[in-house]
Design a protein around this motif. Structure first.
Motif, short mmCIF file in Angstrom:
data_model
loop_
_atom_site.label_atom_id
_atom_site.label_comp_id
_atom_site.label_asym_id
_atom_site.label_seq_id
_atom_site.Cartn_x
_atom_site.Cartn_y
_atom_site.Cartn_z
N GLN A 199 0.83 -1.20 0.00
CA GLN A 199 0.00 0.00 0.00
C GLN A 199 0.87 1.25 0.00
OE1 GLN A 199 -3.09 -0.35 -0.43
NE2 GLN A 199 -3.96 -2.05 0.72
N SER A 200 0.29 2.37 -0.42
CA SER A 200 1.00 3.64 -0.41
C SER A 200 1.21 4.11 1.04
CB SER A 200 0.20 4.69 -1.18
OG SER A 200 -1.01 4.98 -0.51
N PRO A 201 2.17 4.99 1.28
CA PRO A 201 2.40 5.49 2.64
C PRO A 201 1.15 6.13 3.25
CG PRO A 201 4.24 6.05 1.22
CD PRO A 201 3.18 5.47 0.33
N LYS A 202 0.38 6.79 2.42
CA LYS A 202 -0.83 7.43 2.93
C LYS A 202 -1.83 6.39 3.43
CE LYS A 202 -4.67 10.43 1.48
NZ LYS A 202 -5.25 11.20 0.37
N VAL A 203 -1.99 5.32 2.65
CA VAL A 203 -2.92 4.26 3.06
C VAL A 203 -2.40 3.55 4.31
CG1 VAL A 203 -3.94 2.06 2.39
CG2 VAL A 203 -3.81 3.93 0.74
N GLN A 204 -1.10 3.33 4.38
CA GLN A 204 -0.52 2.69 5.56
C GLN A 204 -0.77 3.54 6.80
OE1 GLN A 204 3.55 1.39 5.09
NE2 GLN A 204 3.23 0.83 2.95
N ALA A 205 -0.59 4.84 6.67
CA ALA A 205 -0.81 5.74 7.80
C ALA A 205 -2.28 5.73 8.22
CB ALA A 205 -0.37 7.15 7.45
N MET A 206 -3.16 5.69 7.23
CA MET A 206 -4.59 5.67 7.54
C MET A 206 -4.99 4.38 8.25
SD MET A 206 -7.85 5.63 4.95
CE MET A 206 -7.59 3.90 4.58
N VAL A 207 -4.54 3.24 7.71
CA VAL A 207 -4.89 1.95 8.29
C VAL A 207 -4.40 1.85 9.73
CG1 VAL A 207 -4.54 -0.54 8.11
CG2 VAL A 207 -4.99 0.80 6.05
N ALA A 208 -3.23 2.41 10.01
CA ALA A 208 -2.69 2.37 11.36
C ALA A 208 -3.58 3.11 12.36
CB ALA A 208 -1.29 2.97 11.38
N ARG A 209 -4.41 4.02 11.88
CA ARG A 209 -5.27 4.81 12.76
C ARG A 209 -6.71 4.28 12.83
NH1 ARG A 209 -1.33 8.04 10.94
NH2 ARG A 209 -0.59 9.73 12.27
N ILE A 210 -7.03 3.27 12.04
CA ILE A 210 -8.39 2.74 12.03
C ILE A 210 -8.65 1.91 13.28
CG2 ILE A 210 -10.03 1.23 10.84
CD1 ILE A 210 -8.63 1.95 8.21
N SER A 211 -9.67 2.28 14.01
CA SER A 211 -10.07 1.52 15.20
C SER A 211 -11.38 0.77 14.96
CB SER A 211 -10.23 2.45 16.40
OG SER A 211 -8.99 3.00 16.78
N GLU A 212 -12.19 1.27 14.05
CA GLU A 212 -13.45 0.60 13.72
C GLU A 212 -13.93 1.11 12.37
OE1 GLU A 212 -17.08 2.14 15.75
OE2 GLU A 212 -15.65 3.13 17.07
N PHE A 213 -14.91 0.41 11.81
CA PHE A 213 -15.49 0.85 10.55
C PHE A 213 -16.98 0.53 10.53
CE2 PHE A 213 -13.79 -3.41 9.65
CZ PHE A 213 -14.93 -4.05 9.18
N GLU A 214 -17.70 1.30 9.72
CA GLU A 214 -19.12 1.07 9.48
C GLU A 214 -19.31 0.92 7.98
OE1 GLU A 214 -21.38 4.29 10.99
OE2 GLU A 214 -20.74 4.02 13.07
N TYR A 215 -20.48 0.46 7.58
CA TYR A 215 -20.78 0.41 6.15
C TYR A 215 -22.27 0.54 5.92
CZ TYR A 215 -21.64 -4.54 7.27
OH TYR A 215 -22.08 -5.70 7.83
N ILE A 216 -22.61 1.01 4.74
CA ILE A 216 -24.00 1.16 4.31
C ILE A 216 -24.18 0.37 3.03
CG2 ILE A 216 -25.83 2.77 3.64
CD1 ILE A 216 -24.29 4.97 5.05
N VAL A 217 -25.09 -0.56 3.03
CA VAL A 217 -25.36 -1.37 1.84
C VAL A 217 -26.24 -0.57 0.88
CG1 VAL A 217 -26.50 -3.45 1.00
CG2 VAL A 217 -25.14 -3.54 3.09
N THR A 218 -25.89 -0.58 -0.40
CA THR A 218 -26.70 0.05 -1.44
C THR A 218 -27.06 -0.99 -2.50
OG1 THR A 218 -24.77 0.75 -2.70
CG2 THR A 218 -25.62 2.29 -1.06
N ASP A 219 -27.86 -0.58 -3.47
CA ASP A 219 -28.30 -1.50 -4.52
C ASP A 219 -27.39 -1.51 -5.74
OD1 ASP A 219 -30.43 -2.44 -3.10
OD2 ASP A 219 -31.84 -0.97 -3.89
#
Length: 411
Positions: free
Chosen positions: A50-70
């Protein structure tokens, strides 16, 4: 505690929007996915690629949500609006939806045209879209011109009728030749109505017609024509899907649905503003397993709209509620213009309600799992405390006293 690895296993194989949060609960990234399960998992696999930006972001992720669409297109529109609303740190702001391309059929003209536009106007035209990009629109218009014998030249009709000879497309049956004067405007407009039906997704009759032509061509042993017709049929079946979320009437709507469990229920509300799905909220009601659905919805609507800053012109419900007329009158007074409460039985509104209900079910399951995890954490803590102070059994009650203001002399 949010277990990312466990939640990754529960992701649906559906299109939708995912929302990444840090340890403070702040939204740090919003994205869309054709398949949520595959896309979200990618962030937590092979980080070295992954890019450095994505790596930095993933390191800060503690939880996630999602919305299902059609559809992916619905996810795109929702993603755009949520990013504009929350401005997450790791997102690049997408272009405003007013720049999205549409297909425009100029039905107000005597000889309508099929063109691309980025502006919606109340001029009597039919609009289809938005599409993800201009290429999708151009490909669709090209397909339409292959399937329907409409003009593709720059002649202005009816001004240029009879001026000059018809072009090559007329002689190879790719155009009816309205410029020749052999086709009246009623015939041509009927063809444009077929195109509108095609873009509306009502193309079964067209497919049947092409299938018959393909069969006839094969029987004549004209395999080249049959192959061409086959390709047209495949193109129709794979044409870019029509976006359901956006309405050219630009209506404001709240769509409310629920999911019930044995003991708890979740009410979910989707906010549609100017025809766009811009966000949602969900509310958990604990200990209402025996409550009738209409009572739950009735109570929720009264509580929610009593403090709501805005009341839309249309509220769409999953089921009918008691006192629907009087509640509509009450909301009309708050809005100072007519409010309609509807319970759809079919069509687009019914489909929206089903989508909201699906997301309510997901939110309810997530709540149940959260409670279960908290109970396990509490139990583990109690067992540790009991072992630490030598208790034979878990305490049923723990009392604590604040002595910060009594002074050291009284300790």
């Amino acid at each position: 505690m949010f277990d990312i690895q466990e939640e990754l296993k529960k992701l649906p194989e559906r299109p939708g929007v995912y929302i990444m949060k840090d340890e403070k609960g702040d939204i740090i990234y919003i994205g869309k996915a054709v398949v949520l399960k595959n896309r979200v998992r990618q962030y937590f696999q092979s980080l070295s690629r992954q890019s450095p930006k994505v790596q930095a972001m993933v390191a800060r992720i503690s939880e996630f949500e999602y919305i299902v669409t059609d559809s992916e297109l619905e996810a795109l529109i929702l993603e755009c609006n949520l990013i504009k609303k929350h401005k997450p740190r790791y997102n690049i702001l997408l272009k405003d939806d007013k720049h999205y391309p549409y297909i425009k059929v100029t039905m107000f003209e005597e000889y309508p045209r099929v063109i691309m536009t980025r502006k919606l106007e109340k001029d009597g035209s039919r609009y289809f879209g938005p599409y993800t990009n201009a290429t999708a629109v151009k490909d669709t218009i090209t397909l339409i011109k292959r399937l329907f014998p409409i003009k593709s030249c720059n002649k202005v009709l009816p001004r240029d009728i009879g001026k000059g000879r018809p072009c090559l497309n007329y002689h190879i049956y790719q155009c009816l030749g309205p410029c020749s004067g052999e086709v009246n405007k009623d015939q041509y407009r009927e063809l444009m109505k077929d195109i509108c039906n095609f873009l509306d997704g009502r193309h079964e009759e067209i497919v049947k017609k092409l299938e018959k032509q393909m069969k006839d061509a094969a029987e004549r042993m004209d395999f080249e024509m049959a192959a061409g017709l086959r390709d047209k049929i495949n193109s129709i079946r794979h044409i870019s899907e029509k976006q359901k979320v956006l309405s050219t009437t630009m209506e404001d709507q709240d769509v409310i649905a629920f999911a019930k469990g044995d003991t708890d229920s979740c009410v979910q509300i989707f906010f549609i503003r100017g025809g766009k799905l811009i966000g949602r909220e969900h509310f958990i009601f604990e200990g209402v397993g025996n409550t009738e659905s209409r009572d739950l919805m009735n109570s929720f609507i009264k509580q929610f709209y009593s403090s709501a800053a805005y009341v839309p012109g249309e509220i769409i419900l999953q089921e009918e509620i008691d006192e629907m007329n009087i509640i509509a009158q009450w909301l009309t007074g708050k809005r100072t213009s007519k409010v309609h409460i509807k319970v759809p039985r079919k069509g687009e509104r019914k489909h929206l309600v089903e989508m909201v209900s699906q997301n309510a079910g997901i939110a309810l399951e997530q709540f149940k799992e959260k409670i279960k995890k908290e109970e396990n954490i509490s139990k583990d803590g109690m067992e540790g405390l009991a072992a630490l102070i030598g208790l034979d059994r878990l305490p049923c009650r723990i009392e604590a006293y604040d002595i910060s203001n009594t002074g050291s002399s009284e300790i």
